[in-house]
Enzyme design. Structure first.
Site, PDB file in Angstrom:
ATOM      1  N   SER A 140       0.864  -1.115   0.045  1.00  0.00           N
ATOM      2  CA  SER A 140      -0.049  -0.201  -0.191  1.00  0.00           C
ATOM      3  C   SER A 140       0.770   1.354  -0.088  1.00  0.00           C
ATOM      4  CB  SER A 140      -0.926   0.297   1.186  1.00  0.00           C
ATOM      5  OG  SER A 140      -1.755   1.092   1.360  1.00  0.00           O
ATOM      6  N   CYS A 141       0.575   2.372  -0.820  1.00  0.00           N
ATOM      7  CA  CYS A 141       1.235   3.734  -0.795  1.00  0.00           C
ATOM      8  C   CYS A 141       0.101   4.750  -0.635  1.00  0.00           C
ATOM      9  CB  CYS A 141       1.989   3.616  -1.978  1.00  0.00           C
ATOM     10  SG  CYS A 141       1.069   4.047  -3.497  1.00  0.00           S
ATOM     11  N   PRO A 142       0.546   5.844  -0.236  1.00  0.00           N
ATOM     12  CA  PRO A 142      -0.375   7.077  -0.295  1.00  0.00           C
ATOM     13  C   PRO A 142      -1.454   7.302  -1.195  1.00  0.00           C
ATOM     14  CG  PRO A 142       1.625   7.512   0.747  1.00  0.00           C
ATOM     15  CD  PRO A 142       1.877   6.323  -0.224  1.00  0.00           C
TER      16      PRO A 142
ATOM     17  N   THR B  43       2.426   0.832  -4.947  1.00  0.00           N
ATOM     18  CA  THR B  43       1.600  -0.381  -4.342  1.00  0.00           C
ATOM     19  C   THR B  43       1.782  -1.502  -5.406  1.00  0.00           C
ATOM     20  OG1 THR B  43      -0.280   1.377  -3.354  1.00  0.00           O
ATOM     21  CG2 THR B  43      -0.935  -1.088  -3.766  1.00  0.00           C
TER      22      THR B  43
END
Length: 583
Positions: free
Chosen positions: A128-130, A136
């Site tokens: 997961s990334c922002p 991601t």
């Protein structure tokens, strides 16, 4: 392996008595011990423990409330550990080790032997990334390739911008030997209780997935047991998860808030742009009331943008304190908008709410029967009161003054100052290709849209598109400086650049950072400076060139395209100058 016996009894009711036993059974199973259980409750005694079992047991654990009816006849002298139920719920593994130390038996802990480290593993992972886009899926792909190269089986769940994909089933988690979380945002871990878990950022997976998997094999610890960095305890009623506040820093909490905020900004900005396209730049006037354009503007401005700061604050608090932090954070974010503190006030409210709720959860101690009130009543109530008072009476007005001064300064930038800001934003967007510096510039730009300042967003997005586009153009113009593999991959990099996915440049940066990064920074800074100098404003915080097709999403479409083209050419020429021809 040691033979243990546990006797449980709770005055909070039969359910708690059985829960105590299940927690101890699970901890014993994870540690490789054999545990027999006897439960005393108002329903009678469940579980048979024979005198021979008591005589042969390495230790006996009695987990009971004071005054609870427990049959202690026949318990072996010197090998009985009496503990309170709270100690078991807090750290069952520690209770087992105490009991074995009391009896002088070896306390086995979960570990990976050399043989186990070499055998094929079943791994489950989450990335997961922002923004939920590039990092991601790049991390997921890298983990899949790394596990395949090492001979392991892996299933990766991606928590991207479109929600969770390839979701891990309960059976997959149960069968897994190892859980690996590669995320730059907070990930819910309660479903991995009792499993060996290792966490890192997405960059570690992207840069060297095999090394990360090998590190996870040796360093992973049982989540919820000895290895979990538990600052708080997980209760059956859903109190904050272990380690929420202790294992991550402010940057990760901020990025979690940003990831949940972005959909509100994107939806609100594009709806406003569509409203302008249908009804003109003054579509919000009463003269247009009742028209489709006016309605879309209300939805975007008073719906999407109004919820942007509360979502940012609420999920910063969620990252710190789990679900009990959401309500105090969102209330604080809404109050930040009320007093004019904007996104700066929302960030402050999120951290105040999160850390105050986290502290309250540690300080407040209730009887087991009332503990369920904490996450649904006591923590949200007190957290909202603390955050609200802080925003309304302490920091709200000072932050509002800072926000107003910042907004006026940005709106009043002259050509020279505007170019300097554009150069700074552009260089930051290309400095680490989606890392902390890039995200700092991006968050600064996106959050200003709701304050009516959209020029930094245009500069940031255009500059973020330049690195992969410039590299793709350099591969075409200066093919002798790139390998055949790099030239072929440049086509994908160009598409990623057009979509504002700066991470498309990462493979090239990884191979030659000392030449590629300066070239990208030069091109991105050029684009940022031109965008700010020409006063280009962008209402949508993502989408790349595809948002140019939406009328009024960008105020000067042709100039914007020229700024992106100029930066792309500068990057390509710089790469041609910096890189040497391959033999």
């Amino acid at each position: 392996m040691a033979s243990l016996i546990a006797i449980t009894a709770s005055q909070s009711g039969p359910a708690h008595s059985f829960m105590l036993g299940e927690v101890l059974l699970d901890a014993a199973r994870q540690a490789g011990h054999d545990l027999r259980l006897r439960v005393h409750s108002s329903l009678g005694t469940q579980g048979q423990v024979l005198p021979a079992d008591l005589a042969s047991a390495a230790a006996v654990i009695v987990a009971a409330d004071p005054g609870a009816a427990v049959d202690r006849r026949g318990l072996p002298a010197g090998r009985v550990l009496e503990v309170a139920p709270d100690a078991v719920f807090r750290d069952a593994g520690a209770v087992l080790r105490q009991a074995l130390a009391l009896a002088g038996a070896p306390a086995a802990v979960p570990a990976v032997s050399a043989a186990a480290a070499s055998r094929p593993l079943k791994i489950v992972a989450i990335t997961s990334c922002p923004t939920g886009v590039a990092h991601t899926f790049m991390a997921a792909e890298a983990l899949e390739q790394g596990a395949k190269a090492l001979g392991h089986q892996i299933q990766v769940e991606t928590q991207g911008s479109v929600g969770a994909q390839n979701t891990l089933s309960a059976q997959a988690i149960s069968d897994a030997d190892l859980v690996l979380i590669a995320a730059d945002t907070q990930v819910e871990r309660s479903r991995f209780a009792g499993k060996r878990l290792h966490s890192s950022g997405t960059k570690a997976a992207i840069h060297d997935a095999q090394a990360l998997i090998a590190k996870a094999q040796t360093e992973a610890a049982v989540w919820g047991g000895e290895g979990a960095a538990a600052a708080t305890t997980t209760t059956a009623a859903g109190a904050p998860s272990a380690g929420k506040g202790a294992t991550t820093g402010p940057y990760k909490h901020l990025m979690t808030g940003v990831s949940f905020m972005l959909p509100f900004v994107v939806a609100g900005g594009l709806l406003i742009a569509l409203a302008f396209a249908l009804g003109g730049i003054y579509v919000y006037d009463d003269a247009h009331k009742g028209t489709l354009g006016w309605v879309l503007f209300q939805i975007g401005a008073k719906g999407g943008f109004a919820l942007m700061v509360p979502a940012l604050a609420g999920y910063i608090a969620f990252s710190i304190a789990d679900r009990p932090g959401i309500a105090p954070g969102m209330i604080g974010g809404l109050l930040a908008g009320t007093v004019g503190a904007g996104f700066l006030g929302g960030i402050a409210a999120g951290f105040i709410a999160g850390y105050s709720v986290n502290a309250l959860n540690r300080w407040i101690r209730l009887p087991r029967g009332l503990d369920g009130l904490k996450p649904v009543l006591i923590l949200p109530l007190l957290g909202a009161a603390i955050t609200g008072v802080a925003m309304m009476m302490v920091i709200g007005q000072p932050v509002a003054a800072i926000m107003a001064a910042l907004t006026e300064w940005l709106k009043g930038l002259q050509t020279g100052s505007a170019m300097l800001l554009g150069i700074t934003l552009g260089a930051m967007m290309a400095a680490d290709m989606g890392g902390p510096i890039n995200k700092a510039a991006y968050v600064f730009s996106t959050t200003l849209i709701a304050s009516g300042v959209a020029t930094p967003m245009a500069a940031a997005m255009a500059a973020g598109m330049v690195p992969p586009l410039g590299i793709a153009l350099a591969c075409y113009l200066f093919g002798s400086r790139f390998t055949a593999e790099e030239r072929e991959a440049s086509k994908a990099a160009a598409v990623l650049g057009l979509a504002f996915i700066t991470e498309g440049a990462i493979p090239y940066v990884a191979r030659d950072p000392l030449r590629v990064i300066p070239a990208c920074v030069l091109g991105a800074a050029t684009t940022g400076a031109l965008s700010m100098m020409w006063g280009i404003a962008l209402q949508a915080p993502h989408g790349g060139v595809f948002v140019l097709a939406i009328p009024n999403a960008v105020n000067h479409v042709i100039l914007y395209a020229l700024a992106i083209l100029a930066g792309t050419v500068v990057t390509a020429l710089a790469l041609g100058a910096f890189k040497k021809k391959l033999a």
